[in-house]
Design a protein around this motif. Structure first.
Motif, short mmCIF file in Angstrom:
data_model
loop_
_atom_site.label_atom_id
_atom_site.label_comp_id
_atom_site.label_asym_id
_atom_site.label_seq_id
_atom_site.Cartn_x
_atom_site.Cartn_y
_atom_site.Cartn_z
N GLY A 198 29.01 -37.73 45.38
CA GLY A 198 28.79 -39.13 45.73
C GLY A 198 28.37 -39.94 44.51
N GLY A 199 29.36 -40.37 43.77
CA GLY A 199 29.03 -41.16 42.58
C GLY A 199 29.29 -40.41 41.30
N VAL A 200 29.03 -39.13 41.27
CA VAL A 200 29.33 -38.34 40.07
C VAL A 200 30.29 -37.22 40.46
CG1 VAL A 200 28.37 -37.05 38.12
CG2 VAL A 200 26.98 -38.76 39.31
N ILE A 201 31.31 -37.02 39.62
CA ILE A 201 32.25 -35.93 39.90
C ILE A 201 32.09 -34.84 38.84
CG2 ILE A 201 34.70 -35.29 40.01
CD1 ILE A 201 35.24 -38.11 41.11
N PHE A 202 31.92 -33.61 39.31
CA PHE A 202 31.86 -32.46 38.40
C PHE A 202 33.18 -31.70 38.46
CE2 PHE A 202 27.47 -33.26 39.53
CZ PHE A 202 26.80 -33.11 38.30
N ILE A 203 33.69 -31.37 37.31
CA ILE A 203 34.89 -30.51 37.26
C ILE A 203 34.57 -29.30 36.39
CG2 ILE A 203 37.30 -30.33 36.49
CD1 ILE A 203 37.48 -33.40 36.86
N ASP A 204 34.77 -28.11 36.97
CA ASP A 204 34.70 -26.91 36.13
C ASP A 204 36.08 -26.72 35.53
OD1 ASP A 204 32.09 -26.48 36.76
OD2 ASP A 204 32.52 -25.02 38.35
N LEU A 205 36.16 -26.92 34.21
CA LEU A 205 37.44 -26.79 33.55
C LEU A 205 37.58 -25.36 33.02
CD1 LEU A 205 39.83 -28.70 32.94
CD2 LEU A 205 38.87 -29.01 30.65
N ARG A 206 38.75 -24.76 33.27
CA ARG A 206 38.91 -23.34 32.92
C ARG A 206 40.06 -23.17 31.92
NH1 ARG A 206 41.31 -21.56 37.32
NH2 ARG A 206 43.28 -21.41 36.22
N ASP A 207 39.83 -22.38 30.90
CA ASP A 207 40.94 -21.89 30.08
C ASP A 207 40.74 -20.41 29.89
OD1 ASP A 207 39.09 -21.51 28.02
OD2 ASP A 207 39.58 -23.42 27.05
N ARG A 208 41.50 -19.80 29.02
CA ARG A 208 41.47 -18.33 28.98
C ARG A 208 40.12 -17.79 28.51
NH1 ARG A 208 44.72 -16.32 23.59
NH2 ARG A 208 42.77 -16.08 22.48
N GLU A 209 39.33 -18.63 27.83
CA GLU A 209 38.04 -18.13 27.34
C GLU A 209 36.91 -18.33 28.35
OE1 GLU A 209 37.87 -16.34 24.64
OE2 GLU A 209 39.96 -16.72 24.12
N GLY A 210 37.14 -19.12 29.39
CA GLY A 210 36.08 -19.29 30.38
C GLY A 210 36.01 -20.72 30.91
N LEU A 211 34.82 -21.07 31.42
CA LEU A 211 34.65 -22.35 32.10
C LEU A 211 33.75 -23.29 31.30
CD1 LEU A 211 33.80 -21.00 35.69
CD2 LEU A 211 35.95 -22.05 34.99
N ALA A 212 33.97 -24.60 31.49
CA ALA A 212 33.03 -25.59 30.98
C ALA A 212 32.85 -26.65 32.06
CB ALA A 212 33.55 -26.23 29.70
N GLN A 213 31.63 -27.13 32.21
CA GLN A 213 31.38 -28.16 33.23
C GLN A 213 31.60 -29.55 32.64
OE1 GLN A 213 28.30 -27.84 36.30
NE2 GLN A 213 27.20 -29.43 35.17
N VAL A 214 32.47 -30.30 33.30
CA VAL A 214 32.77 -31.66 32.85
C VAL A 214 32.15 -32.63 33.86
CG1 VAL A 214 34.62 -33.34 32.45
CG2 VAL A 214 34.93 -30.93 31.77
N VAL A 215 31.45 -33.64 33.36
CA VAL A 215 30.80 -34.62 34.24
C VAL A 215 31.49 -35.97 34.08
CG1 VAL A 215 28.60 -35.66 34.90
CG2 VAL A 215 28.64 -33.44 33.73
N CYS A 216 31.89 -36.56 35.19
CA CYS A 216 32.53 -37.88 35.13
C CYS A 216 31.67 -38.85 35.92
CB CYS A 216 33.92 -37.84 35.76
SG CYS A 216 34.94 -36.51 35.12
N ASP A 217 31.17 -39.90 35.23
CA ASP A 217 30.43 -40.88 36.03
C ASP A 217 31.16 -42.21 36.08
OD1 ASP A 217 29.55 -42.34 33.82
OD2 ASP A 217 27.88 -40.93 33.51
N PRO A 218 30.86 -43.01 37.12
CA PRO A 218 31.68 -44.19 37.42
C PRO A 218 31.62 -45.25 36.33
CG PRO A 218 30.05 -43.75 39.17
CD PRO A 218 29.76 -42.81 38.07
N ASP A 219 30.67 -45.14 35.35
CA ASP A 219 30.61 -46.13 34.28
C ASP A 219 31.93 -46.20 33.51
OD1 ASP A 219 28.10 -46.08 35.13
OD2 ASP A 219 27.19 -45.29 33.29
N ARG A 220 32.54 -45.00 33.36
CA ARG A 220 33.83 -44.98 32.63
C ARG A 220 34.93 -44.98 33.67
NH1 ARG A 220 32.73 -43.78 26.92
NH2 ARG A 220 30.57 -43.10 26.93
#
Ligand code: ASP
Length: 589
Positions: free
Chosen positions: A31-53
Motif C-alpha cells: 500500500g504505497g510502497v512496492i517491493f520487488i525481489d529481483l533474481r539473477d543467477r547469483e541470487g536475489l536483491a530487494q528493490v524498493v519503489c516508492d510513489p515519489d518516482r
C-alpha cells in the motif's frame, strides 16, 4: 546493460548507484510502497519503489512474477529489523530510480518455490524447472566437477581427443541406438555405448594418455541412476599396470572432492575382492556406510536335518548366510521383510530373535529353532556375534538369490533404521571373474567387456575353465553406487581371439565385427588400460540427490522420452523413403 549481479550486492556498495537485470521473483505491494525481489543467477536483491518516482512506480505496478526487468537505483541499508540474514544481499536494498520492463511473462505453469512437483510437470516445463535454485546449484556443481576433472587430467598429461558418435556397435552389453544411413540404404550406424575401442586404438596410435568427457548411449531399462544418454569421464593410458592406474584415478576423485566440496576422502581407498564383496555384503557395490555384514553358514548347514538349509548348503552353487541386526525390530517389521526379499527371488525369510543367548534353545525365539541342533545354534550365535535383543535373518538358496536378497535387506534395514553413517566411503572392488554364465542364452558372457585382460597366468583358463579365469578389472564404488569401472585390456591378438572363442564368437564373426581391432593389435599395440567414470552419478552423489535426472539439464523420463521437445517423434513419410525404411507398425501418437 547492468553494473552488478543481484546476488553480489552487499553493504560495501551502500550509496552507490547500480543497474541490475533479472526476473521479478516476488512482488509485494505494501500500500504505497512496492517491493520487488529481483533474481539473477547469483541470487536475489530487494528493490524498493516508492510513489515519489512516478515513472518507476508506474512500471513497478505493472510487474508480475517472472517479468524481466532492468532496474537502476541507489543501494541503501535496510531499516533496522528488516535485515535478512538468509540472503547475501540481506543487509541492503535498492531504492529504484528507474524500472524498465524488458519483457513481460505469461503466468507460469507452477511457482518456482512449489514443492512436490511431479516429474512429468518438471520435465515438460524443464526450462522453468531449471530456473529453480536447486537446479541452478546442481548444474553449476556439475560444471565445477567437469572443470576439476579436466584440470587434474591435464596436469597429469592426458589429452582430450574426440571420438565418433556415428559408429558401429560397441559391445558394452546393452542394446544399441541405431541411426539409419541415407547414403547406404539398409545400413545403420550405432551410437557408441562407450568409446571403448576407439580409446584402445588411440593407445595403439601412440597417444599414451587420453581422456574425454563424453556422451554414451545405451538402450536399456531405466532406473534412477540410468539414462539412455549419459556422460562418462573416459580415460585410457599405456604402459601402466592396474595398480598405477587405480592410484592415478583415486587421485582424480580425491582431487575433485577436495576442490569442489572441500571434502577430504579417506585414503587410501580400501580394496575388496569381488568374491569378498559378495560374501560380506551380497553385492559388488557395497555401501560401506551401513555397519551390517553377512555371515557365512554354508559349511555349518551341510549336516543339519532341516531340509531348507541343508539342500541349499549342498548345492554346488548354493549358499546359506545370515544377517545379524542389532536394532529393535517389531514383529510386523520382521514379517514385512519376507515379501520384500521375495522380490529378489527368496522363497522365505527365516529368522531367530535372540532373547537370552545363554539359554539354547529356549532363549531363542523362532519357528526354525526346533529344527537345528544346539551345537549348530551355538555356532550361529558365535559366528554372527549376536547379543541379547538381536535378530538374525537367514538366506538359503542358490548363492545369487541369497546375495541379492540379504544384500537388499541389509540396505533396507540400514536405511529404514537410520544406520547409514554420514560419511563418504569409497572403495575399489577388484578381481572380478572374466566371465559370467548367461542362463538365458546358455553361454558365457564377459563380466566387464570382451577386451578385458585376464590375470597373468590365467590365459589358459579362458579356454579350459572360464569360470575360474580372473580379470584385471576394477570398479570404484562410493556409498553404494558404482561410480567407475575399468580394466587392463588385452593387447595381444591371440589372447583376444581366445576370449572371443570363449564367448562363442566365431572367427568369422570376430573378423566381421572387430577386424579393425584385431588387425591393429598386430601392429605393435602397447600394454594399456583405463577406466570410465559416470559423471552424472558422481555429481548426483555430491549434490545429495537420488536421481541423476536432477543433475542433467535436459534428461529423459523413465520411459526414455524427452517431454520438453517431445522426442522421440514420428517422422515424415518422405524422410523414411529417403532412408529406404518402411515401418512395420505405425507410431501410436
Ligand atoms: N568402456 C567401459 C564402460 O563403459 C569402461 C572401461 O573399461 O574403460 O563400462
Amino acid at each position: 546493460m547492468r553494473t552488478h549481479y543481484c546476488g553480489e550486492l552487499s553493504a560495501a556498495l551502500v550509496d552507490r548507484t547500480v543497474t541490475l537485470c533479472g526476473w521479478a521473483h516476488r512482488r509485494r505491494d505494501h500500500g504505497g510502497v512496492i517491493f520487488i525481489d529481483l533474481r539473477d543467477r547469483e541470487g536475489l536483491a530487494q528493490v524498493v519503489c516508492d510513489p515519489d518516482r512516478q515513472a518507476a512506480f508506474g512500471a513497478a505496478e505493472r510487474v508480475r512474477n517472472e517479468y524481466v526487468l532492468r532496474v537502476t537505483g541507489r543501494v541503501r541499508r535496510r531499516p533496522q529489523g528488516t535485515v535478512n540474514p538468509e540472503l547475501g544481499s540481506g543487509e541492503i536494498e535498492v531504492l529504484a530510480h528507474e524500472v524498465e520492463i524488458l519483457n513481460p511473462a505469461a503466468a507460469l505453469p507452477f511457482q518456482l518455490d512449489e514443492d512436490n512437483l511431479s516429474e512429468i510437470t518438471r520435465l515438460t516445463h524443464r526450462v522453468i524447472d531449471l530456473r529453480r535454485e536447486p537446479m541452478q546449484r546442481n548444474l553449476r556443481l556439475r560444471y565445477r566437477v567437469a572443470m576439476a576433472v579436466r584440470d587434474y587430467l591435464d596436469t597429469h598429461g592426458f589429452i582430450d581427443i574426440e571420438t565418433p558418435m556415428l559408429t558401429r556397435s560397441t559391445p558394452e552389453g546393452a542394446r544399441d541406438y541405431l541411426v539409419p544411413s541415407r547414403v547406404h540404404p539398409g545400413e545403420f550406424f550405432a551410437l557408441p555405448q562407450s568409446p571403448q575401442l576407439f580409446k584402445q586404438l588411440l593407445m595403439v596410435a601412440g597417444f599414451d594418455r587420453y581422456y574425454q568427457i563424453v556422451k554414451c548411449f545405451r538402450d536399456e531399462d531405466l532406473r534412477a541412476d540410468r539414462q539412455p544418454e549419459f556422460t562418462q569421464i573416459d580415460v585410457e593410458t599405456s604402459f601402466l599396470d592396474e595398480r598405477a592406474i587405480q592410484d592415478l584415478m583415486e587421485g582424480l576423485i580425491v582431487e575433485v572432492f577436495r576442490n569442489v566440496l572441500g571434502v577430504e576422502l579417506p585414503q587410501p581407498f580400501p580394496r575388496l575382492a569381488y568374491a569378498d564383496a559378495l560374501a560380506r555384503y551380497g553385492v559388488d557395490k557395497p555401501d560401506l556406510r551401513i555397519p551390517l555384514e553377512l555371515t557365512e553358514l554354508t559349511d555349518l548347514m551341510r549336516t543339519v536335518d532341516f531340509k531348507v538349509f541343508r539342500q541349499a548348503a549342498e548345492l554346488a552353487s548354493g549358499r546359506v548366510a545370515a544377517l545379524k541386526v542389532s536394532v529393535e525390530l517389531t514383529r510386523k517389521e520382521i514379517d514385512d521383510f519376507a515379501p520384500f526379499v521375495a522380490t529378489y527371488g527368496a522363497k522365505g525369510l527365516a529368522y531367530i530373535k535372540v532373547n537370552d543367548r545363554a539359554k539354547i534353545p529356549d532363549g531363542l525365539q523362532s519357528p526354525i529353532v526346533k529344527f537345528l541342533p544346539a551345537e549348530v545354534l551355538r555356532a550361529v550365535l558365535e559366528r554372527t556375534g549376536a547379543q541379547n535383543g538381536d535378530v538374525i535373518f537367514f538366506g538359503a538358496d542358490k548363492a545369487p538369490v541369497v546375495n541379492a536378497a540379504l544384500g537388499a535387506l541389509r540396505l533396507k534395514i540400514g536405511q529404514d533404521k537410520n544406520l547409514v553413517e554420514k560419511a563418504w566411503r569409497p572403495l575399489w572392488v577388484l578381481d572380478f571373474p572374466m566371465f559370467e554364465w548367461d542362463e538365458e542364452a546358455k553361454r558365457w558372457s564377459a563380466m566387464h567387456h570382451p577386451f578385458t585382460a585376464p590375470r597373468d597366468g590365467h590365459e589358459d583358463l579362458i579356454g579350459s575353465d572360464p569360470a575360474r579365469a580372473v580379470a584385471k578389472a576394477y570398479d570404484m564404488v562410493l556409498n553404494g553406487w558404482e561410480i567407475g569401472g575399468g580394466s587392463i585390456r588385452i593387447h595381444r591378438a591371440e589372447v583376444q581371439q581366445k576370449v572371443f572363442k570363449a564367448l562363442g564368437i566365431t572367427e568369422a564373426e570376430a573378423r566381421a565385427k572387430f577386424g579393425f581391432l584385431l588387425d591393429n593389435l598386430q601392429y605393435g599395440a602397447p600394454p594399456h588400460g583405463g577406466i570410465a567414470f559416470g559423471l552424472d552419478r558422481i555429481v548426483a552423489l555430491m549434490a545429495g540427490v537420488d536421481s541423476i535426472r536432477d543433475v542433467i539439464a535436459f534428461p529423459k523420463t523413465q520411459r526414455a522420452q524427452d517431454l520438453l521437445v517431445q522426442a522421440p517423434s514420428a517422422v515424415d513419410e518422405k524422410q523414411l523413403r529417403e532412408l529406404g525404411i518402411r515401418l512395420r507398425e505405425k507410431p501410436k501418437s
